[in-house]
Design a protein around this motif. Structure first.
Motif, short mmCIF file in Angstrom:
data_model
loop_
_atom_site.label_atom_id
_atom_site.label_comp_id
_atom_site.label_asym_id
_atom_site.label_seq_id
_atom_site.Cartn_x
_atom_site.Cartn_y
_atom_site.Cartn_z
N VAL A 1 26.89 113.44 74.43
CA VAL A 1 27.33 113.74 75.75
C VAL A 1 26.52 113.16 77.34
CG1 VAL A 1 29.02 114.78 74.54
CG2 VAL A 1 26.82 116.10 75.71
N GLY A 2 27.60 112.78 78.11
CA GLY A 2 26.72 113.05 79.38
C GLY A 2 26.33 113.73 80.24
N ALA A 3 25.43 113.72 80.73
CA ALA A 3 25.24 115.04 81.71
C ALA A 3 25.97 116.27 82.63
CB ALA A 3 23.96 114.77 82.86
N GLY A 4 27.62 115.32 82.85
CA GLY A 4 28.27 116.26 83.31
C GLY A 4 28.93 117.29 82.58
N VAL A 5 29.66 116.69 81.09
CA VAL A 5 30.22 116.99 80.19
C VAL A 5 30.19 118.88 79.46
CG1 VAL A 5 31.16 116.76 77.71
CG2 VAL A 5 30.56 114.88 79.17
N THR A 6 31.12 119.43 79.96
CA THR A 6 30.45 121.03 79.36
C THR A 6 31.04 121.69 78.69
OG1 THR A 6 32.60 121.60 81.08
CG2 THR A 6 30.01 120.78 82.25
N THR A 7 32.52 121.07 78.14
CA THR A 7 33.16 121.72 77.19
C THR A 7 32.78 121.45 75.52
OG1 THR A 7 34.62 121.86 78.43
CG2 THR A 7 35.72 122.26 76.42
N PHE A 8 32.33 120.42 75.61
CA PHE A 8 32.21 119.65 74.43
C PHE A 8 30.34 119.60 74.46
CE2 PHE A 8 36.17 118.17 75.39
CZ PHE A 8 37.03 119.25 74.79
N LYS A 9 30.35 119.01 72.61
CA LYS A 9 28.54 118.94 72.47
C LYS A 9 28.19 117.82 71.25
CE LYS A 9 27.81 123.30 69.61
NZ LYS A 9 29.83 123.71 69.62
N PRO A 10 27.08 117.63 71.26
CA PRO A 10 26.82 116.96 69.96
C PRO A 10 27.04 117.36 68.56
CG PRO A 10 25.44 116.14 71.55
CD PRO A 10 26.34 117.53 71.80
N GLY A 11 28.29 117.49 67.66
CA GLY A 11 28.78 117.57 66.22
C GLY A 11 29.86 118.66 66.21
N ASP A 12 30.43 118.49 67.90
CA ASP A 12 32.17 119.22 67.69
C ASP A 12 32.62 117.85 67.08
OD1 ASP A 12 30.77 121.32 68.98
OD2 ASP A 12 31.86 121.14 71.30
N ARG A 13 33.56 118.81 66.93
CA ARG A 13 34.85 117.38 66.09
C ARG A 13 35.67 117.66 67.26
NH1 ARG A 13 34.42 115.91 60.64
NH2 ARG A 13 33.35 116.36 59.63
N VAL A 14 36.66 116.40 67.16
CA VAL A 14 37.86 116.61 68.34
C VAL A 14 38.62 115.47 68.35
CG1 VAL A 14 35.55 117.03 69.86
CG2 VAL A 14 35.80 114.58 69.60
N LEU A 15 39.96 115.67 68.74
CA LEU A 15 41.05 114.29 68.51
C LEU A 15 40.96 114.00 70.05
CD1 LEU A 15 43.99 113.75 68.30
CD2 LEU A 15 44.81 116.43 69.30
N ILE A 16 40.92 112.61 70.13
CA ILE A 16 41.00 111.63 70.74
C ILE A 16 42.61 111.64 71.67
CG2 ILE A 16 39.95 109.71 71.74
CD1 ILE A 16 38.19 109.20 68.84
N SER A 17 42.69 111.61 72.57
CA SER A 17 43.65 111.29 73.62
C SER A 17 43.75 109.59 73.68
CB SER A 17 43.90 112.48 74.55
OG SER A 17 45.16 111.98 75.74
N CYS A 18 44.96 109.30 72.95
CA CYS A 18 44.93 107.95 73.66
C CYS A 18 45.27 107.92 75.43
CB CYS A 18 46.31 107.50 73.32
SG CYS A 18 47.71 108.42 74.54
N ILE A 19 45.32 108.54 76.39
CA ILE A 19 45.00 108.55 77.53
C ILE A 19 43.70 109.57 77.98
CG2 ILE A 19 46.31 109.56 80.04
CD1 ILE A 19 48.37 107.08 78.75
#
Length: 345
Positions: A69-87
């Motif tokens: 993740v970039g330095a500005g990402v606060t909600t997620f971290k490496p290893g997190d499983r995520v759903l990708i929004s199409c938007i």
């Protein structure tokens, strides 16, 4: 990495591409575990979406694991499983503040459209904090792929825009995955009747199993007449257009009741005639929308509560190495009986 690349109208190839890198502080790099093909991808390949440049990696749906993740990402971290929004949504601009994420001034429909998409081993997701959703422990990740696009699309563009109400009469013209998603989610509002129109008897059988009260095969060109007979000449309160061709929009114009709503969902690549000579005094509304995914969080909760089962839409499974076969199967739905295909990366 392997990626399915658009080469211009009618052209697609499975290629080796460089692994994407973080570009902005708000980016996340996601390793795709499962993705799928959308009817919009077929529209792109037909040349209906000229804003997609040759060389773009296709796909705007999927789930995966965050690699970095970039330095500005606060909600997620490496290893997190995520759903990708199409938007993709910045969450801050005027349109995002209205919940119109599809019109985000620096986002909107980006993946597989303006930037490389999800039909690959890795994807860069801009505005990760507001464009990804955490996957709950134990969730069916294949089912959640349906929440990237088709479930919110059918719900927002069809059901919500169509003002489906308890006791109302609804017609869904087109029983593809998005039309069936509209069928599943329309039942949140307990309409008295849901009529599904399509050319394909298999898809009509599926629609009946999914809760349609009536199904109409439109192969003989009499679909509008049959729907009007079913509604005793009144028409339907909500007509959801879920294909994106002139003929299906014309059916919606012919069956909408006085005071009703035509909710367009389909991606149109050709002009459509608006018959105001018959509709000018009909008190109808016509709505258009690109999915905003503003309801994804709510839909995720309904899936977790087992009130909605998107896995019903999955009919075929492939690996990324078989992506071209997956496209052939999805595009030949009348023969293959495909609804949604899952591609495991």
């Amino acid at each position: 990495m392997k990626a399915l690349v658009y080469g211009g109208p009618g052209k697609k190839t499975l290629e080796e591409r460089p692994k994407p890198q973080l570009k902005d502080a708000t980016d996340a790099l996601v390793r795709i575990t499962r993705t799928t093909i959308c009817g919009t991808d077929l529209h792109i390949l037909k040349g209906d979406v000229p804003t997609v440049a040759p060389g773009t990696v296709l796909g705007h749906e999927g789930v995966g694991i965050i690699e970095s993740v970039g330095a500005g990402v606060t909600t997620f971290k490496p290893g997190d499983r995520v759903l990708i929004s199409c938007i993709t949504s910045c969450g801050k601009c005027e349109f995002c503040r209205k919940g119109m994420y599809s019109h985000c001034t620096t986002g909107g429909w980006q993946l597989g459209h303006m930037i490389d998409g999800t039909q690959a081993e890795y994807v860069r997701v801009p505005y990760a904090d507001t464009s990804l959703y955490p996957i709950p422990a134990g969730a069916d990740e294949e089912a959640l792929v349906m929440l990237s696009d088709i479930l919110p699309t059918g719900f927002e563009c069809g059901v919500l825009n169509g003002k489906v109400q308890p006791g109302s009469t609804v017609a869904i013209v087109g029983a593809g995955p998005v039309g069936l998603a509209a069928l599943l989610t329309a039942q949140f509002y307990s309409p008295a009747r849901i009529i599904v129109v399509d050319l394909d008897d298999n898809r009509l059988d599926v629609a009946h199993r999914f809760g349609a009260t009536d199904v109409v095969n439109s192969a003989d060109g009499r679909a509008a007449e049959v729907v009007m007979t079913l509604t005793e000449g009144r028409g339907v309160d909500t007509a959801i257009e879920a294909v994106g061709i002139p003929a299906t929009f014309a059916v919606c114009e012919s069956i909408v009741a006085a005071g009703g709503t035509i909710a367009n969902v389909g991606v149109h690549g050709a002009k459509v005639d608006l018959h105001l000579e018959t509709l000018w005094a009909h008190n109808i509304s016509i709505t258009t929308r690109l999915v905003d995914t503003s309801t994804t969080g709510m839909l995720l909760k309904t899936v977790q509560a087992q009130k909605l089962d998107p896995s019903l839409l999955i009919t075929h499974r492939f690996t990324l190495d078989q992506a071209l076969d997956a496209y052939e199967t999805f595009a030949s739905a009348a023969k293959s009986k495909a609804l949604k295909v899952i591609i495991s990366a």
